[in-house]
Design a protein around this motif. Structure first.
Motif, PDB file in Angstrom:
ATOM      1  N   SER A 133       0.748  -1.173  -0.022  1.00 41.62           N
ATOM      2  CA  SER A 133      -0.069  -0.021  -0.055  1.00 41.62           C
ATOM      3  C   SER A 133       0.875   1.272   0.084  1.00 41.62           C
ATOM      4  N   ARG A 134       2.194   1.192   0.107  1.00 44.90           N
ATOM      5  CA  ARG A 134       3.071   2.324   0.429  1.00 44.90           C
ATOM      6  C   ARG A 134       3.550   2.555  -1.183  1.00 44.90           C
ATOM      7  N   SER A 135       2.917   1.950  -2.195  1.00 47.80           N
ATOM      8  CA  SER A 135       3.559   2.214  -3.504  1.00 47.80           C
ATOM      9  C   SER A 135       2.837   3.442  -4.080  1.00 47.80           C
ATOM     10  N   ASN A 136       3.499   4.123  -5.117  1.00 47.69           N
ATOM     11  CA  ASN A 136       3.043   5.457  -5.633  1.00 47.69           C
ATOM     12  C   ASN A 136       3.652   5.496  -7.213  1.00 47.69           C
ATOM     13  N   ARG A 137       3.477   6.787  -7.745  1.00 49.22           N
ATOM     14  CA  ARG A 137       3.992   6.869  -9.204  1.00 49.22           C
ATOM     15  C   ARG A 137       5.601   6.788  -9.345  1.00 49.22           C
ATOM     16  N   VAL A 138       6.165   6.821  -8.061  1.00 49.04           N
ATOM     17  CA  VAL A 138       7.621   6.691  -8.079  1.00 49.04           C
ATOM     18  C   VAL A 138       8.075   5.072  -8.278  1.00 49.04           C
ATOM     19  N   GLY A 139       7.267   4.324  -7.593  1.00 46.27           N
ATOM     20  CA  GLY A 139       7.557   2.924  -7.559  1.00 46.27           C
ATOM     21  C   GLY A 139       6.533   1.947  -6.836  1.00 46.27           C
ATOM     22  N   LEU A 140       6.783   0.804  -7.254  1.00 46.52           N
ATOM     23  CA  LEU A 140       5.723  -0.145  -6.411  1.00 46.52           C
ATOM     24  C   LEU A 140       6.789  -0.686  -5.367  1.00 46.52           C
ATOM     25  N   ARG A 141       6.394  -0.590  -4.186  1.00 41.64           N
ATOM     26  CA  ARG A 141       7.417  -1.374  -3.103  1.00 41.64           C
ATOM     27  C   ARG A 141       6.735  -2.832  -2.906  1.00 41.64           C
ATOM     28  N   LEU A 142       7.356  -3.862  -2.940  1.00 40.16           N
ATOM     29  CA  LEU A 142       7.135  -5.095  -2.982  1.00 40.16           C
ATOM     30  C   LEU A 142       7.523  -5.817  -1.803  1.00 40.16           C
ATOM     31  N   GLU A 143       6.716  -6.854  -1.328  1.00 40.94           N
ATOM     32  CA  GLU A 143       6.881  -7.398  -0.235  1.00 40.94           C
ATOM     33  C   GLU A 143       6.826  -9.078  -0.590  1.00 40.94           C
ATOM     34  N   GLY A 144       7.817  -9.707   0.212  1.00 36.43           N
ATOM     35  CA  GLY A 144       8.119 -11.206   0.017  1.00 36.43           C
ATOM     36  C   GLY A 144       9.505 -11.499   0.598  1.00 36.43           C
ATOM     37  N   GLU A 145       9.923 -12.681  -0.029  1.00 39.13           N
ATOM     38  CA  GLU A 145      11.037 -13.297   0.754  1.00 39.13           C
ATOM     39  C   GLU A 145      12.384 -12.278   0.443  1.00 39.13           C
ATOM     40  N   SER A 146      13.060 -11.820   1.172  1.00 40.86           N
ATOM     41  CA  SER A 146      14.000 -10.966   1.011  1.00 40.86           C
ATOM     42  C   SER A 146      15.222 -11.481   0.215  1.00 40.86           C
ATOM     43  N   LEU A 147      15.948 -10.733  -0.672  1.00 32.55           N
ATOM     44  CA  LEU A 147      17.052 -10.940  -1.522  1.00 32.55           C
ATOM     45  C   LEU A 147      18.204 -10.536  -0.773  1.00 32.55           C
ATOM     46  N   VAL A 198      20.422  -2.639  -8.915  1.00 31.86           N
ATOM     47  CA  VAL A 198      19.376  -3.065  -9.888  1.00 31.86           C
ATOM     48  C   VAL A 198      19.670  -4.458 -10.095  1.00 31.86           C
ATOM     49  N   ILE A 199      18.661  -5.569  -9.827  1.00 27.83           N
ATOM     50  CA  ILE A 199      18.852  -7.044 -10.262  1.00 27.83           C
ATOM     51  C   ILE A 199      18.177  -7.353 -11.519  1.00 27.83           C
ATOM     52  N   ALA A 209      12.972  -0.448 -13.494  1.00 29.64           N
ATOM     53  CA  ALA A 209      14.099  -1.113 -12.628  1.00 29.64           C
ATOM     54  C   ALA A 209      13.456  -1.646 -11.440  1.00 29.64           C
ATOM     55  N   ILE A 210      14.387  -2.941 -10.924  1.00 26.62           N
ATOM     56  CA  ILE A 210      13.754  -3.625  -9.608  1.00 26.62           C
ATOM     57  C   ILE A 210      15.056  -3.369  -8.781  1.00 26.62           C
ATOM     58  N   GLN A 211      15.160  -2.243  -8.132  1.00 25.63           N
ATOM     59  CA  GLN A 211      16.162  -1.734  -7.224  1.00 25.63           C
ATOM     60  C   GLN A 211      15.783  -2.402  -5.738  1.00 25.63           C
ATOM     61  N   GLN A 243      13.816  -5.979   0.110  1.00 24.65           N
ATOM     62  CA  GLN A 243      12.697  -5.846  -0.478  1.00 24.65           C
ATOM     63  C   GLN A 243      12.562  -5.023  -1.727  1.00 24.65           C
ATOM     64  N   PRO A 244      12.326  -5.701  -2.738  1.00 32.05           N
ATOM     65  CA  PRO A 244      12.475  -4.776  -3.979  1.00 32.05           C
ATOM     66  C   PRO A 244      11.377  -3.595  -4.218  1.00 32.05           C
ATOM     67  N   VAL A 245      11.926  -2.517  -4.690  1.00 37.82           N
ATOM     68  CA  VAL A 245      10.974  -1.290  -5.302  1.00 37.82           C
ATOM     69  C   VAL A 245      11.093  -1.244  -6.891  1.00 37.82           C
ATOM     70  N   LEU A 246       9.941  -1.356  -7.244  1.00 34.09           N
ATOM     71  CA  LEU A 246       9.888  -1.696  -8.816  1.00 34.09           C
ATOM     72  C   LEU A 246       9.655   0.029  -9.231  1.00 34.09           C
TER      73      LEU A 246
END
Length: 546
Positions: A450-464, A505-506, A481-483, A489-492
């Motif tokens: 829910s913290r996503s916006n036009r800057v990027g999607l914050r993703l939740e899951g198993e950490s890298l 960026v992976i 870019a997936i930073q 936790q990735p930010v798309l």
């Protein structure tokens, strides 16, 4: 020199140092490779965009390797003096890190001449290199959420000035009244690549004399319209968030300005075609529906993108119910009538086009609102009057085949809850992560926060997990870019992402799936599907693997 994949239309060239990077930037700027586009230099990398239909990565590699990079002379631009009051809250901490006094920090900062290496992060933010070598300090371990405009700061061997209030992790040593970004100037950015810079200690009796503007700054969010417009749309309720968006403002990377633009350009173009506009004209991008507006004069509208129910209420209230109009097809809105937009059944962002477009003054050639940079028209509010232009001659509304409606995202998203597969090009920094990181990235379903916006999607899951703990020198980033920040936790990144970034960026979402990424609401789930071409990069970098 290494060539690393970024996206299906971009690659990253890694070089030995900043001077070599700027030499290649100069070479490719003055004598471009056919088929290449914008260039974004970083601390020791150059991000190159290209048209895959015109040139391949292998051809770019061959052309770059043949370039002579020995002819650049640094510091050929204007000399700009910046007055500084050395009152930064980190000044004493920086002195402690360097084991010198605060006065010596000031002396070292003002004794050397800097060069503008590259820009990024925000419009007008310049990375200044070439200062005294003793001024080498790490970024703060915990970035601040708010840094005031005009803050003079250090990070690594770079100096910089924050052009506007923003978050950041640099060490603050002073403040300046110099306007780093001012749209009232012919050259909005005070500092451009190639310029030379000297910092002048105001308290020490110095006085800066060169090109510091004393003009009153023009807001980066100009007022969208005059209230007396008679042929216009009057906003009664903007819903959650409504912005003006077109196809963005490419070509201003040298000023630190990213393209921005509609998150779903496919839907934007479709809406414009339906009402007979140029396909790149500005539309209203509304998030999660809820928009309500009134027509001043007769108007023709169309709504595409995330499917929403549309209804019209007469200008004079009657006992009859509001009438519905089709989504994804043109419809008339009579003078005084109100359009009401419901909530989407799938997707997040809908695009409203009006025949004739919006008669507003563009900012750097675009009406797009960049929420990160604070550039372009202000977000739409209740009471905003948007004047409508005159339709261009020769343009006519385009009917869709077989009487269908324009719904580019509906079939792909389905009904909530959704799980969407996005193609991703791996790189450039896969080698910064553990051996199983690609499996972790592609083998699970990521939740859109829910913290996503036009800057990027914050993703939740198993950490890298990272295996390289070094600080990544700032380098160019792309939409998609997936930073991976330190928490794993990735930010798309989406359209309003920063031009440069300091986290690895992976991988990056392929261009054909960027509109779909821009439609994903909080609660949606993503699976990443890796695509090539890796062989082409492995051939020139044996250590680069998918």
């Amino acid at each position: 020199m290494r060539f690393l994949p970024v996206r299906d239309d971009a690659l990253l060239i890694e070089l030995d140092d900043l001077p070599t990077t700027l030499a290649l930037f100069d070479s490719l700027s003055s004598d471009p490779i056919d088929g290449t586009g914008e260039l974004i230099p970083g601390a020791r990398t150059l991000l190159v965009f290209f048209r895959p239909s015109a040139v391949s990565p292998a051809q770019i590699v061959q052309a770059v390797r043949s370039r002579d990079l020995g002819g650049r002379v640094a510091g050929e631009g204007s000399l700009i003096e910046i007055p500084v009051t050395y009152d930064g809250e980190d000044l004493d901490e920086v002195a402690g890190l360097l084991r010198i006094g605060a006065a010596e920090v000031v002396r070292l900062h003002t004794v050397a001449e800097y060069a503008v290496g590259f820009t990024g992060f925000a419009p007008g933010f310049a990375y200044l290199s070439g200062g005294h070598p003793a001024l080498d300090v790490p970024r703060r371990s915990s970035p601040r959420t708010r840094i005031p405009a005009g803050s003079v700061a250090l990070a690594g061997t770079f100096s910089g000035v924050y052009p506007r209030e923003s978050p950041g992790g640099w060490q603050l040593i002073g403040t300046t009244e110099a306007r780093m970004w001012d749209l009232s100037r012919d050259r909005p950015a005070l500092l451009l690549p190639g310029d030379r810079v000297r910092f002048v200690d105001v308290a020490g009796g110095g006085r800066a004399t060169a090109t510091v503007s004393s003009e009153t700054a023009v807001s980066t969010h100009p007022a969208p319209a005059a209230a007396e417009a008679s042929h216009a749309l009057e906003i009664l309720d903007p819903g959650m968030l409504t912005l003006l968006q077109d196809l963005g403002r490419p070509g201003y990377a040298s000023m630190g300005v990213s393209s921005s633009g509609a998150l779903d350009p496919v839907s934007l173009r479709a809406a414009n075609r339906l009402v007979g506009n140029d396909s790149g004209a500005a539309t209203l991008e509304t998030t999660f529906g809820g928009l309500r507006l009134r027509a001043r004069g007769e108007q023709v509208l169309a709504v595409t993108g995330a499917a929403v129910p549309l209804s019209i209420r007469a200008s004079v209230p009657t006992d009859g119910e509001a009438r519905t109009v089709p989504f994804g097809a043109p419809f008339a809105l009579g003078a005084g009538e109100e359009l009401m937009m419901g909530r989407p059944t799938a997707g997040l962002r809908s695009y409203l086009a009006v025949r004739g477009g919006f008669a507003l003054e563009p900012v750097l050639g675009s009406l797009s609102t960049d929420v990160l940079a604070g550039l372009g028209p202000a977000p739409i509010t209740a009471g905003t009057i948007l004047p409508v232009g005159t339709p261009a001659r020769g343009l006519a509304a385009v009917a869709l085949p077989d009487g269908g409606t324009a719904d580019p995202v509906g079939s792909a998203l389905g009904s909530a809850p959704t799980e969407v597969v996005l193609d991703v090009v791996l790189g450039p920094r896969t080698d910064w992560f553990s051996s199983d990181a690609i499996d972790v990235l592609t083998g699970q379903s990521w939740l859109v926060s829910s913290r996503s916006n036009r800057v990027g999607l914050r993703l939740e899951g198993e950490s890298l997990t990272r295996v390289v703990d070094a600080e990544l020198p700032s380098e160019g980033t792309v939409s998609g870019a997936i930073q991976i920040p330190p928490n794993g936790q990735p930010v798309l990144f989406l359209a309003d992402h920063p031009l440069t970034g300091g986290y690895p960026v992976i991988g990056s979402v392929a261009t054909h799936h960027l509109p779909l990424a821009g439609q994903l609401p909080p609660g949606a789930r993503i699976r990443f599907n890796p695509i090539g071409p890796f062989d082409e990069y492995s051939a020139v970098n044996p250590e680069v693997t998918p």
